[in-house]
Design a protein around this motif. Structure first.
Motif, PDB file in Angstrom:
ATOM      1  N   UNK A   1      61.099  64.307  54.473  1.00  5.84           N
ATOM      2  CA  UNK A   1      61.810  64.788  53.287  1.00  5.84           C
ATOM      3  C   UNK A   1      61.751  63.775  52.153  1.00  5.84           C
ATOM      4  N   UNK A   2      60.945  64.071  51.146  1.00  4.32           N
ATOM      5  CA  UNK A   2      60.787  63.222  49.974  1.00  4.32           C
ATOM      6  C   UNK A   2      60.628  61.752  50.344  1.00  4.32           C
ATOM      7  N   UNK A   3      59.713  61.535  51.249  1.00  3.68           N
ATOM      8  CA  UNK A   3      59.337  60.182  51.652  1.00  3.68           C
ATOM      9  C   UNK A   3      57.817  60.166  51.785  1.00  3.68           C
ATOM     10  N   UNK A   4      57.197  59.097  51.358  1.00  5.46           N
ATOM     11  CA  UNK A   4      55.733  59.056  51.310  1.00  5.46           C
ATOM     12  C   UNK A   4      55.102  58.294  52.462  1.00  5.46           C
ATOM     13  N   UNK A   5      55.903  57.889  53.452  1.00  5.19           N
ATOM     14  CA  UNK A   5      55.363  57.068  54.526  1.00  5.19           C
ATOM     15  C   UNK A   5      54.237  57.769  55.274  1.00  5.19           C
TER      16      UNK A   5
END
Length: 250
Positions: free
Chosen positions: A115-119
């Motif tokens: 969720x809205x994380x680019x990892x």
């Protein structure tokens, strides 16, 4: 072969970790901890607390300086270049601390990696660059779950949809057609204040799950300016802020 584990850790409370997250961290050969500058030292300290207070096994931990995003160009170009730099730094750390080229590497991710994380997108770059890597995700509690729990409300209306978006998209497009409730993340400018306020209700939270948690809710016409002021004061005090909110027209 590197097994890369992206471990969702919630938003600051060690009790948010699942048993699976704890087992994964304890079974890692290397845990990477990003340093994001002095103003966000709290985030590094919380990760260190998890390592020292939650984990029972001794695991090698390596801190590294997080590359800084260049905001001078277009948003997407800047983010893509930033992700390239982060992936390169991960590779350098893995090569330095796992010289055999194999092992289990863990990264702690705020909330959940989905969720809205680019990892996850950064992890894809390792394979593209030639590193043999298998990526695994251990889910965590999201800021939306903590927001609704803190306000004791459901995320959706009865049988209704929920739109999840960003402050930038909200400013650009306004209220989307057909949306009943809208969850907004990554909003540094209180975009909800730019919407028509008649009937607009907000549930807002900052530093969710942390000791400095702040909550507010009500009609935007009544509490919107108060939220903006509280947000500015908190950011000035701590040097950073993470907040999210839920909107509904009634």
């Amino acid at each position: 072969m590197i097994d890369l584990f992206l471990v969702g850790i919630g938003t600051g409370d060690p009790e948010h970790l699942t048993l699976g997250a704890i087992r994964t961290l304890e079974g890692a050969d290397l845990i990477l901890l990003p340093r994001k500058g002095g103003e966000k030292a709290d985030l590094l300290d919380l990760r260190k607390t998890i390592c020292t207070d939650v984990l029972r096994a001794s695991v090698r931990v390596a801190e590294f300086d997080m590359p800084v995003r260049d905001a001078s160009g277009t948003y997407l170009d800047g983010v893509n270049s930033w992700h390239d730099a982060i992936a390169a730094e991960w590779t350098r750390q893995i090569e330095a601390h796992l010289p055999g080229g194999s092992g289990r590497v863990a990264l702690m991710v705020w909330g959940d990696p989905s969720l809205y994380d680019s990892t996850l997108r950064i992890a894809e770059r390792l394979s593209a660059a030639g590193t043999q890597v298998r990526t695994h995700v251990v889910p965590g509690i999201t800021s939306l779950q903590l927001l609704t729990a803190a306000h004791a409300i459901p995320l959706n209306t009865l049988g209704g949809p929920v739109t999840i978006t960003t402050g930038r998209k909200l400013r650009e497009g306004g209220w989307p057609s057909g949306a009943e409730r809208m969850a907004v993340m990554l909003d540094g400018d209180c975009a909800f204040l730019e919407l028509p306020r008649d009937g607009l209700h907000i549930w807002w939270g900052a530093y969710l799950g942390m000791a400095q948690q702040i909550l507010d809710a009500g009609a935007v016409a009544e509490c919107g300016a108060r939220i903006r002021e509280a947000r500015g004061t908190a950011r000035a005090e701590h040097g950073w802020i993470m907040d999210t909110y839920l909107l509904e027209y009634r």
